[in-house]
Scaffold this active site. Structure first.
Site, mmCIF file in Angstrom:
data_model
loop_
_atom_site.group_PDB
_atom_site.id
_atom_site.type_symbol
_atom_site.label_atom_id
_atom_site.label_comp_id
_atom_site.label_asym_id
_atom_site.label_seq_id
_atom_site.Cartn_x
_atom_site.Cartn_y
_atom_site.Cartn_z
ATOM 1 N N ARG A 42 0.735 -0.937 -0.184
ATOM 2 C CA ARG A 42 -0.246 -0.224 0.065
ATOM 3 C C ARG A 42 0.570 1.489 0.098
ATOM 4 N NH1 ARG A 42 -4.935 1.417 2.139
ATOM 5 N NH2 ARG A 42 -5.376 3.519 2.634
ATOM 6 N N VAL A 75 -6.612 8.018 -0.679
ATOM 7 C CA VAL A 75 -7.002 6.995 -0.564
ATOM 8 C C VAL A 75 -7.311 6.384 0.323
ATOM 9 C CG1 VAL A 75 -5.331 4.942 -0.303
ATOM 10 C CG2 VAL A 75 -4.404 7.057 -0.942
ATOM 11 N N SER A 76 -8.407 5.442 -0.228
ATOM 12 C CA SER A 76 -9.666 5.019 1.302
ATOM 13 C C SER A 76 -8.969 4.389 2.452
ATOM 14 C CB SER A 76 -10.562 4.436 0.547
ATOM 15 O OG SER A 76 -11.793 4.903 -0.722
ATOM 16 N N ALA A 77 -9.769 4.535 3.420
ATOM 17 C CA ALA A 77 -9.255 3.729 4.725
ATOM 18 C C ALA A 77 -8.838 2.337 4.425
ATOM 19 C CB ALA A 77 -10.543 3.901 5.574
ATOM 20 N N HIS A 81 -11.500 -0.294 1.333
ATOM 21 C CA HIS A 81 -11.494 -1.054 0.490
ATOM 22 C C HIS A 81 -11.198 -2.907 0.529
ATOM 23 C CE1 HIS A 81 -7.997 2.069 -1.952
ATOM 24 N NE2 HIS A 81 -8.692 2.011 -0.916
#
Length: 111
Positions: A42, A75-77, A81
């Protein structure tokens, strides 16, 4: 072998901790999605943010702001995701159209 402070901040250690936390929260359910989260680095998708923040963020991480300082990209948590992938039930051989994945992090989980 004992873990040093430097080792504790290594992306691999942070990623493993994130996966454990997501599993405990119930966001990771299936072995396939859990394995994907354990493999995808990530932090490489958002190099402008520290690995500690990327793996430990409880919510979205803002990666771009406009001239007034307001967030315009994020960026989504990790939990979001994970839940999206669990709900999609992506399986080998399926085709996936992911729209809005600016940093392509979510797409990497589908491979």
């Amino acid at each position: 072998m004992t873990e040093t402070a430097v080792d504790a901040e290594a992306p691999e250690v942070l990623r493993k901790r994130m996966v454990e936390d997501l599993r405990e929260q119930g966001a990771l359910v299936s072995p396939g999605v859990e394995a994907a989260f354990g493999k995808v680095p990530r932090h490489l998708f958002v190099p402008e943010v520290s690995a500690t923040e990327v793996y430990g963020a409880p919510e979205a991480v803002f990666i771009k702001r406009n001239s007034q300082g307001k967030p315009v990209s994020s960026v989504s948590a990790p939990w979001l995701h994970a839940r999206m992938l669990e709900a999609a039930q992506v399986a080998p051989g399926m085709r996936v159209l992911e729209i809005g994945s600016g940093v392509r992090h979510e797409v990497a989980h589908c491979k």
